[in-house]
Design an enzyme around this catalytic site. Structure first.
Site, PDB file in Angstrom:
ATOM      1  N   HIS A 365      39.970  26.455  47.919  1.00 50.20           N
ATOM      2  CA  HIS A 365      39.290  26.913  46.707  1.00 50.20           C
ATOM      3  C   HIS A 365      37.929  27.496  47.043  1.00 50.20           C
ATOM      4  O   HIS A 365      37.491  28.475  46.456  1.00 50.20           O
ATOM      5  CB  HIS A 365      39.109  25.754  45.734  1.00 50.20           C
ATOM      6  CG  HIS A 365      40.402  25.209  45.245  1.00 50.20           C
ATOM      7  ND1 HIS A 365      40.506  24.116  44.453  1.00 50.20           N
ATOM      8  CD2 HIS A 365      41.670  25.632  45.465  1.00 50.20           C
ATOM      9  CE1 HIS A 365      41.780  23.868  44.191  1.00 50.20           C
ATOM     10  NE2 HIS A 365      42.502  24.778  44.810  1.00 50.20           N
ATOM     11  N   CYS A 678      47.450  45.902  45.134  1.00 46.64           N
ATOM     12  CA  CYS A 678      46.198  45.158  44.960  1.00 46.64           C
ATOM     13  C   CYS A 678      45.993  44.025  45.967  1.00 46.64           C
ATOM     14  O   CYS A 678      45.112  43.201  45.786  1.00 46.64           O
ATOM     15  CB  CYS A 678      46.064  44.639  43.533  1.00 46.64           C
ATOM     16  SG  CYS A 678      47.253  43.359  43.121  1.00 46.64           S
TER      17      CYS A 678
END
Ligand code: PEP
Ligand code: MG
Length: 748
Positions: A365, A678
């Site tokens: 994270h 992307c």
């Protein structure tokens, strides 16, 4: 443990303390210590080997071996018995050293006369500093008590080394934390930075490893452990219900805090003369050394829990605070930590020049946040928290995953040259910011940016991006301890659209699971999380959160156009179901009297090869498709995107992958479905050129890549590049990269 040995051990430590307190140079102190240990333990030899660099041990003092060999005899980590003790961080005890595997004969020391050998590591918090050895002529194994006593002494020597008690001439006796150190870790976010170390967590310094009164120390330890138990119980009672992972960690803390074995070992260390702090640290050092060798991930995590708990206990004992280091945040802070949570990292925000983590991983994270903040991040930087001190100069090369701590001038100069070159390039990019990415052959490529935070939006103007091709919505979910509220999200999404000033923003619905585990989500314990219950699969099976998010998006649009894309669509039906959810929410919002978006575009991310072969209907129904190259590539090659070992094996410019992309382009062309790419590869200039040559006309990337990609696109003829690629394909090349690079060099 017999009272006799205990007091012997205390006597030895007391003598050691007196010796250390005497005036003198580092070398004299070391000499006196070896003399004292040999005398106390009744051995003919005692030697201290210290590390002169991370790979080499040097004999720094000896009683009993040839004095000429001091500062001459050296061995590599793992070489000979001494090298083995250091490498394994475990004692070696043998009655017949020459017969021991790995024994290396060092003639200059005259050690052939000594049969028995006991070596223990000198280590501090898992960092190896050297080896302490006793040897004797008679062939005997040392007793458990003797090993233990020597370990306690080694612990004190380690602490004193850290405090600078043995400074002298030569690399092995040079002051710690002053030499240049280069650490090779992993790149988790690109970019380079020069700055000053700012430690996330305080470094506990133990200044009193030896204590006079074991009884008093034992009481101090017990009181601190009691306090620790109370605080763990409190944390447990405040832990949010249903947060399985946090509760699990806290339960592990509680288990250790109540563990008799842990307590007993520390009490024994104290009985032998260590202070309470030193006893905690000794246990912690052993646990850290074990952590490196334990293959089982679960056990490693538990050892990590014990490490965290020991830190808390040390802070209670020393009164050195947790959280803030008390150090002033320097001007150009480079955050150094063992690990950091996404919330903490967001709190520091963009003030940081770079982040270096001793642990962490590319998919953690913290890495996701660092990427969103565009802060260079190096993970897996071994020893950084033990080496770095607040205020140390540091250079971080996020591109290569390299960190230079306290760099020499020549290294710093070369690094600054690199930064200057990049800055000059940035200036060049700024001059073409408002120009189109038009190639020499007249093809125009639309360059968009990826974002994930409100703070990213200013880059829309500064980078010259035409819109946000991917707005990842996970961060708002990952950094809280409960699901964000609809109103909160609607406000944020509205602000994002406001800041985009009419440019299109494509919001991707929540993409969780796999590496992105929400702190409040029940852990799934799946054997293959990347192939598991993630992204749209969660959204469709438990639609509550996705529906709430869709409502927030509709409300945020408030009459403006809205673009939504669903992640990880693997088959047509998943797209129709997700799309139906959105259409139903629009109807519901209309019934509630909310203003509807002026128009709604609904797209899908193509991240699994299966979707490329979906029925034509899918391509007709999707308003647009975006290739999520990070995932698509991992599934195409069956190579985990977070596993460095296999990830780098497959080149994005591999002929098979490019041909596959070309097929997707054709399918979208057939149905006039707008297509973009992307994944991270879109931001790599050579890859971007090749994608253009394969027919992709929209690329979405991190803002910092837009300049370099545009600058290159404007210099080339994609038709020429296309024929280079075709030529390479026909020759049976595995990757077109070598041919493309040759062609590119010829462009000048
Ligand atoms: C991708 O997979 O390429 C992508 C853009 O999504 P993420 O990196 O967030 O999985
Ligand atoms: Mg993806």
């Amino acid at each position: 443990m017999p009272e006799q040995t205990e007091s012997e051990s205390r006597k030895l430590l007391r003598r050691l303390q007196a010796t250390l307190a005497e005036a003198g140079e580092g070398q004299e102190r070391l000499d006196r210590i070896t003399h004292l240990i040999a005398d106390s333990m009744g051995t003919e030899v005692c030697s201290i080997y210290l590390l002169r660099d991370p790979g080499t041990l040097e004999l720094c003092a000896t009683e009993g071996l040839a004095p000429e060999s001091v500062h001459v005899t050296r061995m590599r980590m793992g070489e000979g018995l001494v090298g083995r003790v250091a490498a394994r961080a475990r004692p070696i005890n043998t009655a017949n050293a020459p017969a021991e595997p790995g024994f290396r004969y060092m003639p200059e020391t005259g050690e052939e006369r000594f049969s028995s050998f006991l070596g223990v590591p000198i280590q501090r918090l898992g960092e190896r500093l050297g080896v302490l050895v006793v040897q004797s002529k008679d062939a005997r194994e040392f007793s458990g008590d003797e090993i233990y006593a020597l370990e306690v002494v080694a612990m004190v020597i380690a602490e004193m080394t850290e405090l600078g008690a043995f400074l002298g001439e030569g690399a092995a006796l040079s002051p710690r934390h002053q030499q240049q150190v280069m650490i090779r870790g992993g790149s988790a976010q690109e970019g380079v930075a020069e700055g000053v170390v700012y430690l996330h967590e305080p470094r506990v310094v133990v200044t009193n490893p030896i204590a006079e009164d074991p009884h008093a120390e034992s009481i101090r330890l017990r009181e601190a452990v009691d306090q620790l138990r109370v605080s763990v119980d409190e944390m447990l009672s405040h832990a949010p219900k249903g947060d399985g992972e946090q509760a699990q960690v806290l339960e592990a803390y509680r288990m250790f805090a109540n563990s008799r074995g842990w307590m007993r070992r520390m009490e024994e260390d104290i009985a032998r003369g260590l202070s309470a702090e030193a006893a905690v640290e000794k246990e912690q050092s052993t646990a850290r050394a074990r952590m490196e060798t334990v293959p089982d991930a679960y056990l490693r995590e538990r050892l990590q829990d014990l490490d965290d708990l020991s830190n808390r206990l040390l802070r209670l004992l020393t009164g050195q605070g947790a959280g803030a280091t008390g150090a002033q945040m320097p001007d150009r802070p480079v955050l150094v930590a063992r690990n950091i949570g996404p919330g903490d990292l967001l709190d520091y925000g963009r003030s940081l020049k770079a982040v270096v983590l001793e642990e962490g991983s590319v998919g953690s994270h913290a890495a996701i946040v660092a990427r969103a903040l565009a802060i260079p991040l190096v993970v897996n930087a071994k020893r950084i928290t033990t080496e770095a001190l607040n205020g140390d100069p540091i250079l971080v090369d996020g591109d290569q995953g390299i960190v230079h701590l306290r760099p020499e001038e020549a290294v710093a100069t070369a690094f600054r040259d690199k930064i200057a070159m990049m800055a000059a390039a940035q200036e060049r990019y700024a001059s073409i910011r408002d120009k189109p990415a038009e190639t020499k052959c007249g093809t125009v490529i639309s360059l968009q940016m990826n974002a994930g935070l409100m703070a990213d939006l200013p880059s829309l103007v500064s980078s010259g991006a035409e819109g946000v091709g991917l707005f990842r919505t996970e961060l708002q979910f990952l950094t809280r301890n409960k699901v964000p509220r609809r109103g909160e999200l609607a406000q944020l999404y509205a602000k994002v659209m406001d800041s985009a000033g009419g440019k299109r923003v494509i919001f991707r619905t929540l993409d969780i699971g796999s590496d992105k585990v929400l702190p409040y989500m029940k852990p799934q314990d799946e054997p293959n999380p990347a192939l598991g219950w993630r992204a749209i699969r969660v959204g469709l099976d438990k639609p509550g959160v996705m529906r709430m998010q869709l409502q927030a998006l509709i409300r945020a649009a408030n009459g403006r156009p809205l673009s939504v894309m669903f992640p990880f669509i693997a088959q047509f039906e998943e797209f129709t179901q997700a799309r139906d959810h959105l259409l139903r929410e629009i109807d519901r919002e209309a019934a509630l009297g909310h203003v509807l978006p002026a128009e709604v575009e609904i797209g899908a991310m193509l991240e699994t090869p299966s979707l490329a072969f979906a029925p034509r209907h899918f391509f007709e129904l999707a308003d647009f498709i975006s290739i999520g190259g990070n995932d698509l590539k991992q599934f195409f090659f069956a190579a985990d995107r977070e596993n460095e070992r296999v990830r780098r094996r497959y080149d994005t410019l591999n002929v098979s992958f490019l041909t596959f992309l070309e097929q997707i382009v054709h399918r979208c062309d057939d149905t006039d479905t707008p297509l973009s790419f992307c994944g991270e590869d879109a931001g790599r200039p050579i890859e971007a050129l090749c994608f253009g040559a394969m027919g992709l006309r929209t690329l979405s990337m991190r803002p910092a890549s837009i300049g370099p990609v545009k600058s290159l696109l404007r210099r080339v003829d994609l038709r020429e590049l296309r024929s280079v690629i075709n030529e390479a394909r026909t020759t049976g090349a595995q990757s077109v990269r070598p041919a493309v690079m040759d062609w590119f060099r010829q462009q000048g």
